[in-house]
Design a protein around this motif. Structure first.
Motif, short mmCIF file in Angstrom:
data_model
loop_
_atom_site.label_atom_id
_atom_site.label_comp_id
_atom_site.label_asym_id
_atom_site.label_seq_id
_atom_site.Cartn_x
_atom_site.Cartn_y
_atom_site.Cartn_z
N TYR A 168 0.84 -1.20 0.00
CA TYR A 168 0.00 0.00 0.00
C TYR A 168 0.88 1.26 0.00
O TYR A 168 0.63 2.20 -0.76
N LEU A 169 1.90 1.27 0.84
CA LEU A 169 2.79 2.43 0.92
C LEU A 169 3.49 2.67 -0.41
O LEU A 169 3.67 3.83 -0.82
N SER A 170 3.86 1.61 -1.10
CA SER A 170 4.61 1.76 -2.35
C SER A 170 3.79 2.50 -3.42
O SER A 170 4.35 3.18 -4.27
N GLU A 171 2.46 2.37 -3.35
CA GLU A 171 1.61 3.05 -4.32
C GLU A 171 1.46 4.54 -4.02
O GLU A 171 1.00 5.30 -4.88
N ARG A 172 1.84 4.95 -2.81
CA ARG A 172 1.72 6.35 -2.42
C ARG A 172 3.06 7.05 -2.28
O ARG A 172 3.18 8.26 -2.49
N ASP A 173 4.11 6.29 -1.91
CA ASP A 173 5.44 6.86 -1.76
C ASP A 173 6.45 5.74 -2.01
O ASP A 173 6.94 5.09 -1.08
N GLU A 174 6.76 5.53 -3.27
CA GLU A 174 7.61 4.40 -3.66
C GLU A 174 9.00 4.51 -3.06
O GLU A 174 9.58 3.51 -2.60
N ALA A 175 9.58 5.70 -3.04
CA ALA A 175 10.94 5.86 -2.51
C ALA A 175 11.00 5.50 -1.03
O ALA A 175 11.91 4.78 -0.60
N LEU A 176 10.05 5.99 -0.26
CA LEU A 176 10.03 5.67 1.17
C LEU A 176 9.79 4.19 1.39
O LEU A 176 10.40 3.57 2.27
N THR A 220 8.46 -1.93 12.46
CA THR A 220 7.01 -2.02 12.27
C THR A 220 6.30 -0.89 12.99
O THR A 220 5.35 -0.29 12.45
N GLU A 221 6.75 -0.56 14.18
CA GLU A 221 6.18 0.58 14.89
C GLU A 221 6.40 1.88 14.11
O GLU A 221 5.51 2.75 14.05
N ASP A 222 7.57 2.03 13.52
CA ASP A 222 7.85 3.23 12.72
C ASP A 222 6.94 3.28 11.49
O ASP A 222 6.46 4.36 11.11
N LEU A 223 6.71 2.12 10.88
CA LEU A 223 5.83 2.07 9.71
C LEU A 223 4.41 2.47 10.08
O LEU A 223 3.75 3.23 9.36
N ILE A 224 3.92 1.99 11.21
CA ILE A 224 2.59 2.35 11.68
C ILE A 224 2.52 3.86 11.92
O ILE A 224 1.54 4.52 11.53
N ALA A 225 3.54 4.41 12.56
CA ALA A 225 3.57 5.84 12.82
C ALA A 225 3.56 6.64 11.51
O ALA A 225 2.87 7.67 11.41
N GLU A 226 4.31 6.17 10.52
CA GLU A 226 4.34 6.85 9.22
C GLU A 226 2.96 6.87 8.58
O GLU A 226 2.51 7.90 8.05
N LEU A 227 2.28 5.73 8.62
CA LEU A 227 0.93 5.66 8.05
C LEU A 227 -0.03 6.59 8.79
O LEU A 227 -0.88 7.24 8.16
N ARG A 228 0.12 6.69 10.09
CA ARG A 228 -0.81 7.50 10.88
C ARG A 228 -0.58 9.00 10.68
O ARG A 228 -1.53 9.76 10.54
N VAL A 229 0.68 9.42 10.68
CA VAL A 229 0.93 10.87 10.59
C VAL A 229 0.61 11.40 9.20
O VAL A 229 0.32 12.59 9.03
N ARG A 230 0.61 10.53 8.20
CA ARG A 230 0.31 10.97 6.83
C ARG A 230 -1.09 10.55 6.40
O ARG A 230 -1.38 10.47 5.20
#
Length: 432
Positions: A168-176, A220-230
């Motif tokens: 899912y993240l790759s479709e919105r921010d491939e580099a990240l 994984t916690e960082d990934l969750i935080a990234e999804l939440r803040v954005r």
């Protein structure tokens, strides 16, 4: 509107007044019985649990199927969630929506956990849902979910759930996303190491406390935080439903890593802790499922009595007595009166080596009422004779099918009602 309880001199008086008899072979009588129960539970209920007294009872699954069909047809239900792995559920859901595999046989092993896909009644449920959804006269399409954690006898690798969120993240921010993959994939290692069956009983065989697993939990916690803040950005680039799905898969991965860490911890309370973690994961899955169905309809949950009831569960695990809070207790705290649960019981089941219930037990009294099946509301035990309740005997269990759970005095507060069958046949469940 919820009906009030009466006051009864004896338990038999309660049964005579409250029992609603029906047969699975008579749809008009069955539908009328269901309608009476749903009306009595009240309009607030949006999440209805139906518990099975044992794994391995065929008629319990048939009863569940007919119950769900009536709830869909007359009471605004749009989804069913069963005691099967959450990450596997979408395979079945795609099929009931008319997509995915061309036949049920193609998904009966991959779409269910615990071997549940081989049950004929589960096939009948899924095929009925697919047929219902194919009818253009039904604008609200039915959804199928598993709500169990992916922690059967063998706990899953976190790879699938993490990769779902990363895709899912790759479709919105491939580099990240590529940065996350470079850090996460080496930490995942081999799935076989995560899924080592020996870890279920031996914490030294589990890898959940390794440096790699610990680092993976942080990532994984960082990934969750990234999804939440954005959140606003990602929802704008997709839609809210897809965003919530990806976030929940990331949370499932986090919970699964916590389960693996618990597997690796030697403790006298290890088994209770694992069951507690599993129950909490189930509850979070159901919160997500209810949020997905919001605005569409209510949800029927189907699982063993011990998962769905209120109050603590107590099991005998070898020489150890294991207690934990099941998912039903979590749901009671989270949803209040929006959650109701009907437990089930059987009189006898020779195929499961369950004999006639002993005289005076609740099952003996309930099956003496007209049947062959009956619903009966508990009213949380209000109005029942306290002295008789205090001395209510418990029937004997089964040495063959240890998943069978007898009723007792506490069942009146654990459940809002009972569904009691005279008997049930064996459906071939092999996890005895």
């Amino acid at each position: 509107m919820m009906h009030t309880a009466g006051v009864y001199a004896t338990l038999d008086d309660w049964i005579a007044h409250e029992a609603i008899p029906f047969s699975l072979d008579s749809r008009p009588d069955f539908n009328a019985a269901v309608d009476t129960v749903i009306d009595s539970l009240g309009d607030e209920v949006a999440l209805l649990g139906f518990g099975e007294a044992l794994h391995g009872g065929e008629e319990l699954l048939v009863l569940r199927n007919q119950l769900f069909q009536r709830l869909v047809e007359a009471h605004g239900y749009s989804a069913i969630a069963i005691e099967s792995s959450f990450p596997r559920g979408p395979l079945v859901n795609e099929y009931v929506l008319g997509h995915g595999p061309a036949s049920y046989e193609a998904l009966q092993d991959t779409g269910f956990s615990h071997g549940f896909g081989t049950f004929e009644a589960n096939r009948e449920l899924v095929e009925w849902m697919r047929h219902y959804n194919a009818d253009p006269a039904h604008p609200t399409k039915l959804h199928f979910y598993g709500f169990d954690s992916p922690t059967d006898i063998i706990a899953d690798s976190p790879r699938q759930t993490l990769h779902f969120a990363l895709d899912y993240l790759s479709e919105r921010d491939e580099a990240l996303c590529q940065e996350y993959r470079k850090r996460i994939d080496p930490l995942l290692g081999q799935d076989a190491a995560w899924e080592n069956p020996a870890a279920a009983l031996d914490p030294t065989q589990a890898i959940g406390q390794s440096p790699e697993a610990t680092a993976l939990r942080i990532e994984t916690e960082d990934l969750i935080a990234e999804l939440r803040v954005r959140r606003p950005e990602f929802i704008a680039k997709s839609d809210e439903s897809r965003y919530r799905e990806a976030l929940h898969y990331a949370v499932v991965a986090q919970q699964l890593l916590h389960y693996h860490a618990t597997l690796a911890q030697p403790s006298e309370q290890r088994q209770a802790r694992l069951l507690s973690v599993r129950a909490a994961m189930m509850a979070e899955n159901l919160v997500y499922i209810v949020s997905r169905e919001q605005g569409r309809g209510n949800v029927l949950i189907f699982a063993h009595n011990s998962h769905l009831k209120r109050g603590k569960v107590q099991w005998q695990w070898g020489n150890e007595t294991v207690t934990w809070w099941p998912v039903g207790s979590h749901l009671h705290e989270m949803f209040g009166r929006r959650y109701a649960v009907i437990g089930s019981a059987v009189g006898e089941s020779p195929a499961n080596e369950i004999g006639q219930p002993e005289a005076g037990t609740l099952e003996a009294r309930l099956t003496s009422a007209p049947g062959p099946v009956r619903f009966i509301l508990t009213h949380q035990g209000q109005g029942l004779p306290a002295e008789e309740m205090a001395t209510l005997p418990i029937r004997s269990g089964s040495q063959k099918n240890r998943s069978y759970e007898p009723l007792g005095a506490q069942s009146f507060t654990h459940f809002d009602g009972f569904a009691v069958l005279d008997t049930t046949t064996y459906n071939g469940w092999g996890h005895f």
